[in-house]
Design an enzyme around this catalytic site. Structure first.
Site, short mmCIF file in Angstrom:
data_model
loop_
_atom_site.label_atom_id
_atom_site.label_comp_id
_atom_site.label_asym_id
_atom_site.label_seq_id
_atom_site.Cartn_x
_atom_site.Cartn_y
_atom_site.Cartn_z
N THR A 83 0.82 -1.21 0.00
CA THR A 83 0.00 0.00 0.00
C THR A 83 0.85 1.26 0.00
OG1 THR A 83 -1.85 -1.11 1.05
CG2 THR A 83 -1.72 1.25 1.39
N THR A 111 1.66 -4.19 4.26
CA THR A 111 1.55 -4.45 5.69
C THR A 111 0.97 -5.83 6.01
OG1 THR A 111 -0.63 -3.40 5.76
CG2 THR A 111 1.28 -2.01 6.25
N1 ASP Z 1 -2.65 -5.00 0.40
C1 ASP Z 1 -1.59 -4.36 1.06
C2 ASP Z 1 -0.38 -5.24 1.12
O1 ASP Z 1 0.38 -5.22 0.20
C3 ASP Z 1 -1.93 -3.88 2.41
C4 ASP Z 1 -0.94 -2.90 2.87
O2 ASP Z 1 0.16 -2.79 2.37
O3 ASP Z 1 -1.27 -2.20 3.84
O4 ASP Z 1 -0.16 -5.93 2.09
#
Ligand code: ASP
Length: 359
Positions: free
Chosen positions: A39, A120
């Site tokens: 993200t 995340t």
């Molecule tokens: N979908 C995202 C990821 O790549 C979520 C994030 O990065 O917060 O994990």
């Protein structure tokens, strides 16, 4: 905050410049940023697209260029490792990251630390893998964001600046792999993503965070006593894959379809996200026994962990007699990583039990 020609930062109120406090007097630290997606590199259709966006759309170099303040604190080099949402993170990228970070530290003594930008969702897993496989005590800092780069009040830019400051800070050395988000520093072993969308998502449960990143300095209050990085026994340098370990979630009145299928599938290990203090149902245990697998080579090594989120899973005679290993206070996804690494060295249960008490 105004930038002087020397690259130092002057602050209102007569405090020492933050960049100098972070890194010590003299030249700015060199920090290498390895970008993997997430993200923090996400692009949405508008500034209010907080949940509808594509993770891993923006390059690491663009993320760095969007935060000119970074040049007050560090000289940064960027490398693009991948550009994916971290639900798709995989062992091939873990091995690539470990190899690249070990090579950077071995080849260039001027590099103060490494930052890994990451989604995340599985950030804590990559962090713990690197915590056990990077062989140096210079800081490795994982960072992500809860809001995409294109969002109003995106959290990525400040998280990135704080991660780079931490990677360049001598005080961060020897503390293992760190996670910096929301001005807080957590240790890779204990931290877990604890919220879906809020920016205060990363928590270390009742063990607590290690420190803060504030405008004046990077501060630590505690460190993990467990083995990691330079003191770790795991060497993945020559490996192109890792043992297969899967996780099974426990709950009241579980069926036996999944446990039978998994135990008989040829996986090397299974981690149970057990109820309470790592309990398994009698029906599940009976289903595994009924498969009649040979413990020496066919039966997966089973680690008991807990779905509770806090506290230890302690060895117990009845489970130990069935060849199970207690996962201590590692959450199921961290226990999986330690078991994968343990299985690169041994299938001996006493050795695996030792490993689960030391890491
Ligand atoms: N979908 C995202 C990821 O790549 C979520 C994030 O990065 O917060 O994990």
């Amino acid at each position: 905050m105004a930038k002087s020609h020397s690259g130092k930062v002057s602050t209102v109120g007569g405090n020492a410049p933050a960049a100098v406090q972070d890194a010590g007097a003299g030249e700015l630290p060199v920090v290498v940023v390895l970008s993997t997606g997430g993200t923090i590199a996400g692009r949405g259709g508008s500034s209010t697209s907080l949940t509808e966006y594509t993770a891993g759309s923006i390059l690491g170099s663009e993320l760095i260029n969007a935060v000119p303040e970074i040049s007050q604190y560090a000289n940064v080099r960027v490398e693009q490792i991948s550009n994916i949402g971290s639900a798709n993170m995989n062992t091939a990228i873990w091995l690539k990251l470990a190899a690249r970070i070990n090579a950077i530290f071995a080849e260039d003594p001027k590099v103060a630390g490494v930052v890994v930008t990451h989604g995340t969702s599985t950030l804590e897993e990559t962090g713990y893998f690197l915590h056990l496989t990077v062989k140096h005590d210079r800081p490795v800092v994982l960072v992500g964001a809860q809001r995409p780069a294109t969002a109003i009040s995106a959290d990525g830019p400040l998280n990135l600046l704080n991660a780079i400051r931490t990677a360049g800070a001598p005080v961060a050395r020897g503390k293992g792999v760190l996670v910096v988000m929301n001005d807080e520093i957590n240790g890779a072993r204990d931290v877990t993503k604890s919220n879906t969308y809020r920016v205060e998502a990363f928590r270390s449960g009742e063990l607590g965070l290690l420190g803060y990143v504030d405008p004046d300095q990077v501060s630590f209050y505690r460190a993990s006593t467990k083995r990691h990085t330079a003191r770790s026994e795991f060497d993945v340098g020559g490996l192109s894959s890792l043992p297969k370990v899967e996780i099974l979630y426990a709950y009241a009145e579980p069926g036996t379809v999944a446990i039978k299928a998994l135990a008989g599938s040829g996986v090397d290990g299974i981690v149970f996200a057990g109820t309470g203090a790592g309990a398994l149902s009698d029906s599940g245990r009976a289903a595994i026994e009924a498969l009649g697998l040979n413990p020496a080579d066919q039966k997966p090594v089973i680690v008991r962990s807990s779905r509770t989120g806090n506290g230890r899973v302690i060895p117990r005679k009845e489970y130990d007699a069935e060849g199970m290993v207690a996962g201590d206070n590692l959450n199921p996804q961290k226990a999986r990583i330690l078991l994968m690494l343990a299985l690169t060295k041994t299938r001996d249960l006493q050795e695996i039990r030792r490993i689960f008490t030391e890491y």
